[in-house]
Scaffold this active site. Structure first.
Site, mmCIF file in Angstrom:
data_model
loop_
_atom_site.group_PDB
_atom_site.id
_atom_site.type_symbol
_atom_site.label_atom_id
_atom_site.label_comp_id
_atom_site.label_asym_id
_atom_site.label_seq_id
_atom_site.Cartn_x
_atom_site.Cartn_y
_atom_site.Cartn_z
ATOM 1 N N HIS B 191 45.203 84.970 18.587
ATOM 2 C CA HIS B 191 45.053 83.525 18.661
ATOM 3 C C HIS B 191 46.454 82.938 18.758
ATOM 4 O O HIS B 191 47.276 83.167 17.881
ATOM 5 C CB HIS B 191 44.335 82.984 17.423
ATOM 6 C CG HIS B 191 44.152 81.509 17.465
ATOM 7 N ND1 HIS B 191 42.978 80.910 17.862
ATOM 8 C CD2 HIS B 191 45.004 80.490 17.206
ATOM 9 C CE1 HIS B 191 43.118 79.597 17.820
ATOM 10 N NE2 HIS B 191 44.337 79.309 17.435
ATOM 11 N N CYS B 192 46.727 82.249 19.838
ATOM 12 C CA CYS B 192 48.071 81.736 20.048
ATOM 13 C C CYS B 192 48.122 80.243 19.763
ATOM 14 O O CYS B 192 47.550 79.451 20.519
ATOM 15 C CB CYS B 192 48.502 82.007 21.490
ATOM 16 S SG CYS B 192 50.218 81.544 21.801
ATOM 17 N N PRO B 193 48.787 79.827 18.693
ATOM 18 C CA PRO B 193 48.860 78.383 18.424
ATOM 19 C C PRO B 193 49.694 77.639 19.464
ATOM 20 O O PRO B 193 49.458 76.460 19.705
ATOM 21 C CB PRO B 193 49.509 78.297 17.047
ATOM 22 C CG PRO B 193 50.111 79.622 16.793
ATOM 23 C CD PRO B 193 49.444 80.613 17.661
#
Lengths: 170, 393
Positions: B191-193
């Site tokens: 999950h890439c913020p």
């Protein structure tokens, strides 16, 4: 029985619909079985061809296996990596994926073929036996859902191939 | 679904029945309710914009920061450095810079806005079926059993499939449940913020192209800003050069700090792609030889080239969640006889019964989001949603 259903050539669908409603012939959903995915070859979409026991009295296993194998072949075709898919991928990248505004991806084309195939199978083979296949895409490609119908009028016992059933409509 | 009138009669009947049942006029039983799209009742924590076209994670603050950094730095570069460089060196510099910038932006937006490969949750019937199978296998009912797993042999390697209690499915291999988005994602990478979304099967290539092009852009801007300052200092001296073009200082600082992380990340993902692994697998060491002599990656195609090609140029699967489809009540399954031999009926009496009893609320529910299951229910809406075929986003 057949006389209740006028053919739809002229297209007064409201009338036809009304007649069908008046039919009172019912098929009740007796059971749903789910054919799970077969992951033995990795993450490619493939369904198990194991013949479920609930269908033993309903359909010959060769027909069932045929259907599942054909579906598996379709999915393999959609996910195949080879010359054509590379070309499509590179072309798409080069056009910043705008090309998909006018063109369908190969996967989508195959999905359409699958939908047609399933409808055909339902009409010809499954519906006459009181069964109904749901397109796996409607279930997130997790399962092939097969609905088993029973003729309500036959006091709860599962009837043979002449039972009424729902059918696919697309 | 609107099929052409020219189609065969039988198909016409099927299709017309399905469309008919989705309009309110023909049946007295259906109540007219406002049509909701499926994204509006999506069970996960994802956020949707533009009427379901755009799908992102819940927290998008860091994504906005990414966007601001890229836009500001590039903007300053084009405004303050490019005129000088174009005159002194070549006009190719702003052109190449422009192309790179647009590519970066395009891939960023594509990564952030698309469905990463979310797996829709199981319908109640499926979940019940799985539960029954598990209970049969365990021989236990009642209390919650230990984490359920299923073992599968993939290309000679034993892989454990875990059961997801939230989505009520056995996760396919390489899928993982993202706790931030509360969805199971296929081929879950991470999950890439910074992009405000999960990176999974459907948007991994865009993510990779984003970080790769961003590396090039960062290096490009860094190099040419330095060139600019050097050229100016030859003329006016170093301090004057900095005074004349203060924006360059800011750009250099931003680029200097970004380049290490972004280039490093690109390198890491290049390695992952060439060995056909996900970040998730690499971090857990799933295929590391440290786990065992016979441990190898069953998904790898064997050579680097094929791995790269399949990750970047392979077929793009469609979105499984159909977020812009309309939530439909169960359509009546009606069909005329095929060849006059068998007769198809439908559960109209059930339908009307259900509708009158439960009211308009249940009419608009889909099978996917229905309340507790029961087998004495309506047949599934086969033709329910008009699946938009061009949903390749």
């Amino acid at each position: 029985m057949q006389g209740f259903v006028p053919t739809a050539t002229d297209g007064n669908m409201a009338t036809e619909f009304h007649n069908l409603q008046e039919l009172r012939h019912s098929a009740s959903l007796a059971n749903k079985i789910f054919i799970q995915r077969d992951y033995s070859e990795g993450t490619t979409c493939k369904f198990q061809t194991k013949f479920p026991s609930e269908l033993e009295s309903r359909i010959e296993w060769t027909l069932f296996e045929d259907t599942v194998k054909t579906l598996n072949n379709y999915y393999a075709e959609a996910e195949k990596i080879g010359g054509q898919s590379y070309l499509e991928g590179c072309l798409a990248c080069a056009t910043a994926y705008l090309i998909f505004l006018c063109m369908e991806t190969r996967y989508e084309k195959v999905l359409k073929k699958i939908a047609k195939y399933i409808q055909e199978q339902n009409e010809k083979i499954y519906a006459p036996r009181g069964l109904l296949i749901t397109d796996p895409i409607e279930r997130g490609m997790r399962v092939i859902e097969i609905c088993i119908y029973e003729d309500r009028g036959s006091s709860g016992s599962s009837s043979g191939s002449s039972s009424v059933s729902g059918s696919t409509a697309r | 679904m609107h099929l052409g009138v020219s189609e065969s009669m039988r198909e016409c009947e099927y299709s017309q029945i399905s469309t008919r049942s989705s309009t309110p006029m023909e049946t007295p039983y259906k109540k007219r309710t406002s049509r909701k799209r499926k994204w509006e009742s999506f069970p996960g924590r994802s956020k949707f914009y533009c009427d379901g076209r755009i799908m992102m994670a819940r927290q998008t603050g860091v994504f906005c920061l990414t966007l601001v950094l890229i836009l500001v730095t590039s903007g300053l570069f084009f405004t303050f450095d490019c005129p000088f460089l174009a005159l002194q060196l070549t006009t190719a510099i702003p052109v190449i810079g422009g192309v790179l910038f647009l590519f970066v932006l395009g891939t960023l937006l594509r990564t952030s806005f698309s469905d990463p490969g979310v797996l829709p949750r199981a319908t109640p019937d499926e979940a019940a079926d799985l539960e029954r199978q598990i209970d049969v296998a365990n021989g236990s009912t009642g209390y919650r059993p230990p984490p359920r797993t299923k073992e599968v042999v993939i290309n000679g390697q034993t892989v454990k499939l875990k059961y997801c209690f939230t989505c009520k499915i056995f996760r396919p291999p390489r899928a993982s449940h993202c706790s931030l988005c509360d969805n199971c994602v296929e081929r879950f990478d991470h999950h890439c913020p910074w992009v405000g979304n999960c990176v999974g099967r459907r948007n991994y290539r865009f993510f990779y192209m984003f970080i790769l092009s961003l590396s090039f852009l960062t290096i490009f801007i860094f190099a040419f800003v330095i060139t600019h300052i050097i050229l100016r200092s030859h003329r006016n001296g170093f301090l004057n050069a900095l005074k004349d073009s203060p924006a360059s200082v800011l750009e250099v600082v931003v680029c200097f700090f970004s380049v290490w992380s972004i280039v490093g990340l690109s390198g890491f993902h290049t390695y992952l792609i060439s060995s056909n692994q996900t970040t998730n697998e690499d971090i857990k060491g799933s295929w590391s030889s440290k786990r065992g002599k016979d441990n190898y990656n069953p998904y790898s195609h064997g050579n680097i080239f094929t791995n790269c090609c399949s990750a970047l140029c392979g077929p793009l699967p469609p979105s499984l969640i159909d977020r812009r489809g309309f939530i439909q009540s169960d359509t009546l399954q009606l069909a005329p006889p095929t060849n006059g031999i068998t007769m198809y009926g439908a559960t109209q009496s059930q339908q009307s019964h259900m509708v009158s009893e439960t009211g308009s609320e249940s009419v608009t529910k889909t099978s996917a989001f229905r309340a507790p299951n029961s087998f004495c229910r309506l047949p599934p809406p086969l033709s329910s949603s008009s699946r938009p075929v061009n949903q390749s986003f």
